[in-house]
Scaffold this motif. Sequence first.
Motif, mmCIF file in Angstrom:
data_model
loop_
_atom_site.group_PDB
_atom_site.id
_atom_site.type_symbol
_atom_site.label_atom_id
_atom_site.label_comp_id
_atom_site.label_asym_id
_atom_site.label_seq_id
_atom_site.Cartn_x
_atom_site.Cartn_y
_atom_site.Cartn_z
ATOM 1 N N UNK A 185 0.836 -1.203 0.000
ATOM 2 C CA UNK A 185 0.000 0.000 0.000
ATOM 3 C C UNK A 185 0.871 1.253 0.000
ATOM 4 N N UNK A 186 1.969 1.217 0.748
ATOM 5 C CA UNK A 186 2.877 2.361 0.789
ATOM 6 C C UNK A 186 3.503 2.615 -0.578
ATOM 7 N N UNK A 187 3.886 1.546 -1.271
ATOM 8 C CA UNK A 187 4.451 1.694 -2.611
ATOM 9 C C UNK A 187 3.422 2.275 -3.575
ATOM 10 N N UNK A 188 2.193 1.785 -3.496
ATOM 11 C CA UNK A 188 1.133 2.303 -4.363
ATOM 12 C C UNK A 188 0.841 3.763 -4.037
ATOM 13 N N UNK A 189 0.901 4.102 -2.761
ATOM 14 C CA UNK A 189 0.677 5.491 -2.358
ATOM 15 C C UNK A 189 1.694 6.425 -3.009
ATOM 16 N N UNK A 190 2.958 6.032 -3.001
ATOM 17 C CA UNK A 190 3.993 6.868 -3.603
ATOM 18 C C UNK A 190 3.885 6.886 -5.124
#
Length: 567
Positions: free
Chosen positions: A352-357
């Motif tokens: 989710x953090x990767x997708x957020x960035x």
Amino acid sequence: MWLTNFHSLKSSNNIDTERKVYNALESDDLADIVMTALEILNLQTKCANKFIPQEEISMYKSEISSTIYREQGNNHFNNKEYKAALELYNKALMFAPVNSRAMALAYSNRSAILFKVNLFELCISDIEKSLAAECPSHIITKLQNRREAAEKNVGLYIYQYDDVIKNYAQNYFDVKQHQQIPYANIDVRLLDGEVKVTARSSIHSGKVITYEEPYMMTSITDNRLVLCHYCYKFVPNLIPCQNCCDVLYCSEDCKDLSFKEYHEIECKIMNFIELTEYEGVIHSLIFRTALKMKYGSSWNDFIKASKLMGSERIKSSNIETLNFTNKFSILCASENKPFIYGKKFNTSFVFAKLIQHLDKSRLFFPQSGKQKAMRAFARIMMHLYLYASVRKLYPYSFDAFLKLHLLVRVPSFGIYTFASKLNYSCKPNCLLISLNRKTYYIAIRNIKPGDELIVSDELFPDTDCKISAQDYNYVCDCLANKDQTSRDHISSEQKLYYNNLDIDNLITLGKDEKISFIFETTAKALDVLGDVPGSDEYKKVYRLFRFCLGALEFTQTESIFISPDMN
């Protein structure tokens, strides 16, 4: 960070959010848990840390940082600690602005190491790069003198096996591929929705079964400063990415291919990809695999592929399960694995953090249909993480200081279209070796028609089983995991054969001209002892066989390693 976010919501009595997380974990759609985690992260981002804009990332390229690493490298160089110095000079290059004075000095200092270890052609290449950058005038004469001295020694001091061994190795690794599938001696069967790879005919120990290129590879942080980020060769004279401060390449070709397949996007968020632990390395591997899978595909095709994975995709096409020209073949991984809920929950926040960035960079997801695209990307990453098999490889390399080949005991990790279909065992019948972007499959026991091909990630066969639920999603049912002895006892006929083999005498013959003889002799012995792979006799023969195979690898490898204990 994700754990802090989740606990903070839990402590604020956000029961609806907690219930939503548990429902998402139970959902058959793997995208649900990642997108739920993304909702939590987005809510936290509004209240806490702000996203670092892409334009600020370039500030990490800094002459000051580059100089600090270069000066640290100088200290190691003066102490003749050349491996440590090389890594710090490479780090100085990573932080040096393009064509800057700092870059010229880093190349200059690294050329001194390459001269010391007699890698004269590489030394000359670094000198040329230094002179082409903003090279300080006071070192130009020194570089020119070093180049002149290196040119006089090109071709000298390079340890080589004789032409007989080199030709033997070249023929050994020259495997002709089948026109449609490069596995002519292998059958693929579907059994209860799972792929079983079996031998079509007898395969004797030492025989090359096939080879393939990895779909994607990565390595632990310790190797980042000595490995090409694309082909994963050990090369002393790596070149940096011009944008980020995190990766190096062995050539402009590898850099271009990397940018096309995944790094153009990855580069923009490298500061947020954690590579500090094993799980972080695997997360990075999965992330880049998904990026490469998207490369060259429309979002419609990518979304469609994300909805046909695992057993359903396996049933849809037998040929596709092995066809490495089809990028979506990687998704043919059976979901029949237990122990996934903890990993599913933990990793959902990482992805989710990767997708957020990626979303906030505004350079990857389409503005039209963005939610479907994000869900597809989340779904594929989670499927690969939970079900795709990651293979561990220990390459052989040329040691530039010791002038011999050696096994690099720090592994690289890869995802393969074919190797991912093979099952693990603490007593494998196949060995995977890495050679110049190709992975070869070598029989290490006599494989009979109908036998399943089985691999292991361990360096050598061992009586202590290394297979665990944490790493492989299942528990091996061998004797070692039942607290009983797993040592195999050889028969009297096998004992007589082993004694006549005179393994200790073979070890003393391990010279250039004897390598092929010892290799073939030990390969035959592995056939004889193949049903007792846990015996001391088999393991001793196997180690000598592996040494000879390493010698053959060395004659064909393009990797160059510098040992840490140089003085």
